[in-house]
Design a protein around this motif. Structure first.
Motif, PDB file in Angstrom:
ATOM      1  N   ALA A  14       0.827  -1.206   0.000  1.00 18.85           N
ATOM      2  CA  ALA A  14       0.000   0.000   0.000  1.00 18.85           C
ATOM      3  C   ALA A  14       0.860   1.254   0.000  1.00 18.85           C
ATOM      4  N   LEU A  15       1.893   1.279   0.848  1.00 19.58           N
ATOM      5  CA  LEU A  15       2.769   2.449   0.906  1.00 19.58           C
ATOM      6  C   LEU A  15       3.521   2.649  -0.405  1.00 19.58           C
ATOM      7  N   SER A  16       3.966   1.547  -1.016  1.00 20.02           N
ATOM      8  CA  SER A  16       4.688   1.651  -2.284  1.00 20.02           C
ATOM      9  C   SER A  16       3.783   2.200  -3.376  1.00 20.02           C
ATOM     10  N   ALA A  17       2.558   1.682  -3.452  1.00 23.18           N
ATOM     11  CA  ALA A  17       1.621   2.135  -4.486  1.00 23.18           C
ATOM     12  C   ALA A  17       1.265   3.600  -4.310  1.00 23.18           C
ATOM     13  N   MET A  18       1.182   4.056  -3.056  1.00 23.13           N
ATOM     14  CA  MET A  18       0.842   5.452  -2.793  1.00 23.13           C
ATOM     15  C   MET A  18       1.941   6.410  -3.236  1.00 23.13           C
ATOM     16  N   ARG A  19       3.153   5.906  -3.377  1.00 27.06           N
ATOM     17  CA  ARG A  19       4.250   6.749  -3.838  1.00 27.06           C
ATOM     18  C   ARG A  19       4.194   6.978  -5.347  1.00 27.06           C
ATOM     19  N   VAL A  20       3.449   6.145  -6.049  1.00 26.02           N
ATOM     20  CA  VAL A  20       3.419   6.212  -7.508  1.00 26.02           C
ATOM     21  C   VAL A  20       2.068   6.697  -8.026  1.00 26.02           C
ATOM     22  N   GLU A  21       0.985   6.105  -7.507  1.00 26.86           N
ATOM     23  CA  GLU A  21      -0.363   6.442  -7.974  1.00 26.86           C
ATOM     24  C   GLU A  21      -1.000   7.494  -7.072  1.00 26.86           C
ATOM     25  N   LYS A  22      -1.945   8.241  -7.647  1.00 27.71           N
ATOM     26  CA  LYS A  22      -2.633   9.284  -6.887  1.00 27.71           C
ATOM     27  C   LYS A  22      -4.101   8.966  -6.637  1.00 27.71           C
ATOM     28  N   SER A  23      -4.705   8.137  -7.473  1.00 28.89           N
ATOM     29  CA  SER A  23      -6.115   7.796  -7.296  1.00 28.89           C
ATOM     30  C   SER A  23      -6.253   6.560  -6.420  1.00 28.89           C
ATOM     31  N   PHE A  24      -7.383   6.445  -5.735  1.00 26.43           N
ATOM     32  CA  PHE A  24      -7.647   5.300  -4.873  1.00 26.43           C
ATOM     33  C   PHE A  24      -7.655   4.014  -5.684  1.00 26.43           C
ATOM     34  N   ARG A  25      -8.309   4.033  -6.830  1.00 30.36           N
ATOM     35  CA  ARG A  25      -8.382   2.852  -7.676  1.00 30.36           C
ATOM     36  C   ARG A  25      -6.981   2.436  -8.155  1.00 30.36           C
ATOM     37  N   GLY A  26      -6.184   3.430  -8.566  1.00 26.83           N
ATOM     38  CA  GLY A  26      -4.836   3.139  -9.019  1.00 26.83           C
ATOM     39  C   GLY A  26      -3.979   2.544  -7.927  1.00 26.83           C
ATOM     40  N   VAL A  27      -4.128   3.065  -6.705  1.00 23.63           N
ATOM     41  CA  VAL A  27      -3.358   2.550  -5.576  1.00 23.63           C
ATOM     42  C   VAL A  27      -3.747   1.109  -5.279  1.00 23.63           C
ATOM     43  N   VAL A  28      -5.049   0.810  -5.302  1.00 21.43           N
ATOM     44  CA  VAL A  28      -5.524  -0.547  -5.015  1.00 21.43           C
ATOM     45  C   VAL A  28      -4.963  -1.541  -6.032  1.00 21.43           C
ATOM     46  N   VAL A  29      -5.066  -1.199  -7.315  1.00 27.80           N
ATOM     47  CA  VAL A  29      -4.597  -2.101  -8.373  1.00 27.80           C
ATOM     48  C   VAL A  29      -3.088  -2.296  -8.301  1.00 27.80           C
ATOM     49  N   LEU A  30      -2.349  -1.188  -8.174  1.00 26.63           N
ATOM     50  CA  LEU A  30      -0.890  -1.279  -8.142  1.00 26.63           C
ATOM     51  C   LEU A  30      -0.408  -2.012  -6.894  1.00 26.63           C
ATOM     52  N   ALA A  31      -1.069  -1.797  -5.766  1.00 25.17           N
ATOM     53  CA  ALA A  31      -0.683  -2.491  -4.534  1.00 25.17           C
ATOM     54  C   ALA A  31      -0.799  -3.999  -4.711  1.00 25.17           C
ATOM     55  N   GLY A  32      -1.871  -4.439  -5.354  1.00 22.46           N
ATOM     56  CA  GLY A  32      -2.045  -5.865  -5.602  1.00 22.46           C
ATOM     57  C   GLY A  32      -0.948  -6.421  -6.493  1.00 22.46           C
ATOM     58  N   VAL A  33      -0.613  -5.683  -7.556  1.00 22.43           N
ATOM     59  CA  VAL A  33       0.436  -6.131  -8.481  1.00 22.43           C
ATOM     60  C   VAL A  33       1.789  -6.196  -7.777  1.00 22.43           C
ATOM     61  N   LEU A  34       2.138  -5.147  -7.042  1.00 26.01           N
ATOM     62  CA  LEU A  34       3.433  -5.105  -6.359  1.00 26.01           C
ATOM     63  C   LEU A  34       3.545  -6.183  -5.288  1.00 26.01           C
ATOM     64  N   SER A  35       2.433  -6.453  -4.601  1.00 34.59           N
ATOM     65  CA  SER A  35       2.447  -7.464  -3.551  1.00 34.59           C
ATOM     66  C   SER A  35       2.700  -8.853  -4.120  1.00 34.59           C
ATOM     67  N   VAL A  36       1.994  -9.183  -5.193  1.00 32.05           N
ATOM     68  CA  VAL A  36       2.185 -10.495  -5.827  1.00 32.05           C
ATOM     69  C   VAL A  36       3.596 -10.608  -6.399  1.00 32.05           C
ATOM     70  N   LEU A  37       4.063  -9.547  -7.048  1.00 33.76           N
ATOM     71  CA  LEU A  37       5.415  -9.547  -7.609  1.00 33.76           C
ATOM     72  C   LEU A  37       6.463  -9.715  -6.514  1.00 33.76           C
ATOM     73  N   GLY A  38       6.303  -8.968  -5.434  1.00 32.50           N
ATOM     74  CA  GLY A  38       7.260  -9.051  -4.332  1.00 32.50           C
ATOM     75  C   GLY A  38       7.298 -10.436  -3.710  1.00 32.50           C
ATOM     76  N   PHE A  39       6.129 -11.065  -3.576  1.00 35.51           N
ATOM     77  CA  PHE A  39       6.117 -12.400  -2.992  1.00 35.51           C
ATOM     78  C   PHE A  39       6.786 -13.415  -3.914  1.00 35.51           C
ATOM     79  N   CYS A  40       6.478 -13.358  -5.196  1.00 41.04           N
ATOM     80  CA  CYS A  40       7.071 -14.312  -6.143  1.00 41.04           C
ATOM     81  C   CYS A  40       8.592 -14.184  -6.188  1.00 41.04           C
ATOM     82  N   VAL A  41       9.085 -12.944  -6.243  1.00 42.23           N
ATOM     83  CA  VAL A  41      10.539 -12.729  -6.269  1.00 42.23           C
ATOM     84  C   VAL A  41      11.158 -13.159  -4.940  1.00 42.23           C
TER      85      VAL A  41
END
Length: 270
Positions: A208-235
């Motif tokens: 959530a904190l990472s997505a908030m640094r990049v996106e400004k809209s609530f929807r954008g933050v939610v979507v990006l947070a999900g992507v970053l979380s899955v990516l971070g776990f896989c790596v």
């Protein structure tokens, strides 16, 4: 490449990947409203409650999961009531519950079984602890979280930023806060088997904190947070296998690197 292909020949790795991706997505989506509502440390508090519950369960010879789930759900609802109906702030309420539960867990463990392999895996996580039942429960939980965000997105947006206005317009704020608390509790209980009680809250906070640094809209933050979380776990899980490091710590380090990268992107953007 050979090592990566070999990794997926182990059933426990496949189970860990499947459950981890689902739980990472759940934690990230739930983490956005929790962080914005300043409940970000609820994951840490509930993980300590779960540790206390499983310590008692192991001491009594009971199955840990059936004991932990109802106890953590009750604790989540109790924290919600404490912050809404008393003068105690969310951070103070979480600190009280967290410290008390961890103390109970440590005392029960020291007086009974001691620091066994089971207790250690719940404290710091273990991919060997994931079972097929955990994968099924993770899938059901992920479906529930996605349904909540897809069907009730606008209501979640409203209660995240202005509960008083939402309540005045007829939105059932208490119901949605309860749903968030229960789903978060389930995510913590299932996730701590792999991430550990000490590190599971990072899945809620970092994306959530990472997505908030990049996106400004609530929807954008939610979507990006999900992507970053899955990516971070896989790596993180892949790095854990290749380097023989603990899974939870590896995932947290990757999430930290992603957070620092997002901070750099924000600075470059100005």
């Amino acid at each position: 490449m050979t090592l990566l292909l070999e990794m997926f020949t182990y059933p426990f790795i496949v189970r860990a990947f499947a459950a981890g991706v689902l739980l990472s997505l759940c934690a990230a989506l739930l983490g956005v409203p929790l962080v914005l509502k300043r409940y970000s440390m609820i994951g840490d508090g509930l993980s300590h409650v779960s540790f206390g519950a499983l310590s008692v369960a192991l001491a009594c010879g009971w199955a840990p999961l059936p004991v932990s789930i109802p106890v953590v759900i009750v604790a989540a609802l109790g924290l919600l009531q404490m912050t809404e109906r008393s003068r105690m702030g969310a951070d103070a309420a979480i600190a009280v519950v967290s410290a008390s539960s961890l103390a109970v867990g440590v005392i029960v463990t020291s007086l009974t079984t001691g620091m066994t392999t089971d207790v250690d895996s719940y404290m710091f996580g273990s991919i060997l602890a994931m079972t097929q039942a955990d994968v099924v429960l993770s899938a059901l939980l992920c479906v529930g979280v996605l349904v909540l965000f897809v069907l009730f997105y606008h209501r979640l947006f409203a209660i995240t930023f202005d509960e008083n206005f939402s309540r005045a317009t007829g939105v059932k704020v208490g119901l949605y806060n309860t749903l968030l608390s229960v789903l978060t509790a389930l995510t913590i209980v299932l996730g701590m088997r792999m991430m550990g009680a000490m590190l599971i809250s990072s899945l809620v906070i970092f994306p959530a904190l990472s997505a908030m640094r990049v996106e400004k809209s609530f929807r954008g933050v939610v979507v990006l947070a999900g992507v970053l979380s899955v990516l971070g776990f896989c790596v993180g899980l892949t790095g854990s296998y290749l380097l023989s490091t603990p899974v939870g710590a590896s995932v947290v380090v990757v999430d930290l690197l992603i957070f620092l990268l997002c901070c750099g992107v924000r600075r470059v953007r100005g």
